[in-house]
Scaffold this motif. Structure first.
Motif, PDB file in Angstrom:
ATOM      1  N   TRP A   9      22.195 -38.215  64.123  1.00 15.12           N
ATOM      2  CA  TRP A   9      22.790 -39.504  63.755  1.00 15.12           C
ATOM      3  C   TRP A   9      23.400 -39.401  62.349  1.00 15.12           C
ATOM      4  O   TRP A   9      22.729 -39.038  61.390  1.00 15.12           O
ATOM      5  CB  TRP A   9      21.684 -40.552  63.796  1.00 15.12           C
ATOM      6  N   GLY A  10      24.680 -39.686  62.247  1.00 15.59           N
ATOM      7  CA  GLY A  10      25.360 -39.655  60.960  1.00 15.59           C
ATOM      8  C   GLY A  10      26.086 -38.360  60.663  1.00 15.59           C
ATOM      9  O   GLY A  10      26.875 -38.286  59.719  1.00 15.59           O
ATOM     10  N   ASN A  11      25.837 -37.315  61.470  1.00 14.30           N
ATOM     11  CA  ASN A  11      26.504 -36.039  61.214  1.00 14.30           C
ATOM     12  C   ASN A  11      28.000 -36.136  61.498  1.00 14.30           C
ATOM     13  O   ASN A  11      28.412 -36.661  62.529  1.00 14.30           O
ATOM     14  CB  ASN A  11      25.907 -34.934  62.080  1.00 14.30           C
ATOM     15  N   THR A  12      28.824 -35.612  60.584  1.00 20.28           N
ATOM     16  CA  THR A  12      30.280 -35.594  60.765  1.00 20.28           C
ATOM     17  C   THR A  12      30.834 -34.167  60.811  1.00 20.28           C
ATOM     18  O   THR A  12      32.043 -33.980  60.936  1.00 20.28           O
ATOM     19  CB  THR A  12      30.970 -36.365  59.625  1.00 20.28           C
ATOM     20  N   PRO A 234      22.863 -43.186  58.304  1.00 18.05           N
ATOM     21  CA  PRO A 234      24.110 -43.439  57.587  1.00 18.05           C
ATOM     22  C   PRO A 234      24.341 -44.938  57.414  1.00 18.05           C
ATOM     23  O   PRO A 234      23.561 -45.763  57.897  1.00 18.05           O
ATOM     24  CB  PRO A 234      25.159 -42.822  58.511  1.00 18.05           C
TER      25      PRO A 234
END
Length: 269
Positions: A9-12, A234
């Motif tokens: 979750w939140g990884n780009t 995030p």
């Protein structure tokens, strides 16, 4: 033994690069909702295997208000996750506005799928879901004693607008049923402090550490495994500045801080 997982979750970043960073930081695996797209799914599973990382399957898509539709989609997602052969599946099961009997139907679906696939399925204490509050979860655990939990107690701090001072019995019961921790730090006005490294949040971090200590002690006494996902999220969980929307901290840095704090606290090499 305690194993630590990074939240996807939140990884780009490209997933393989993310896995490289996860491994270098000292995690044992990743908690992620595996997509239905075959190419995307294969990218995730191949990258995890390449970097020697374990998988916790994550289900959060409990959005439908019609119970029959909800149950059908719940089963579809759980069977899809089971096919990926995760260590286990962590579910945000049900809805806070479903009745006990409606949510129990979903727990029974999970039990049936777990029995058929051999994949363990546990249920997260999460706002908006069946186990959204301490006293509600106590009722479920008393009536369904085989339920096992992913304890994200930060949600309860926000739901009850307290540090659960008057919910001790419910918290202790939940701790005895916990197999997985989401180590996010909450407070009475929200499920995530801005930065657990900041001194103003020290009392709230200490309260969560005290709860997690009890979970660890329970598993060490029983000689059973425990997993932890350092699930600081995030934005909008991560606080941002007004107008610019610049984050006040790095999600990655905060989660690695929690990883190292807990490894040191519990003497995990």
């Amino acid at each position: 033994m305690i194993k630590f997982f990074a939240p996807a979750w939140g990884n780009t970043l490209p997933f393989d690069r993310f896995c490289e960073n996860v491994k270098a930081a000292g995690y044992n695996g990743v908690e992620i909702a595996v997509p239905f797209d075959v190419a995307d799914k294969n990218t995730i599973l191949e990258s995890l295997d390449k970097h020697g990382l374990a998988l916790i399957g994550q289900y959060f898509q409990s959005f439908e208000t019609d119970l029959d539709e909800h149950a059908r989609n719940y089963e579809k997602y759980l069977r899809h996750l089971s096919a990926a052969k995760p260590l286990f599946i962590n579910c945000q099961t049900g809805k806070d506005f479903f009745t006990f009997e409606q949510n129990r139907r979903l727990f029974e679906v999970a039990d049936r799928i777990s029995g058929e696939t051999g994949v363990k399925i546990i249920h997260e204490t999460h706002r908006g879901k069946s186990l959204f509050a301490a006293h509600i979860t106590r009722d479920y655990l008393q009536k369904l004693p085989n339920l096992r939990l992913a304890l994200d107690i930060s949600h309860w701090c926000a739901v009850h607008e307290s540090m659960l001072e008057n919910q001790d019995d419910a918290v202790k019961l939940a701790i005895r049923h916990t197999d997985h921790i989401h180590s996010r730090v909450g407070h009475p006005e929200g499920p995530q402090v801005s930065d657990p490294r900041a001194p103003e949040w020290a009392p709230f971090l200490e309260a969560h550490l005290t709860w997690w200590d009890q979970v660890v002690a329970t598993h060490r006494e029983a000689k059973t495994g425990l997993t932890v996902t350092t699930e600081f999220g995030p934005a909008p969980y991560l606080h941002t500045l007004p107008y610019t929307q610049m984050p006040v901290a790095s999600q990655w840095d905060v989660n690695v801080f929690m990883l190292n704090l807990l490894k040191n606290r519990y003497s995990v090499g």
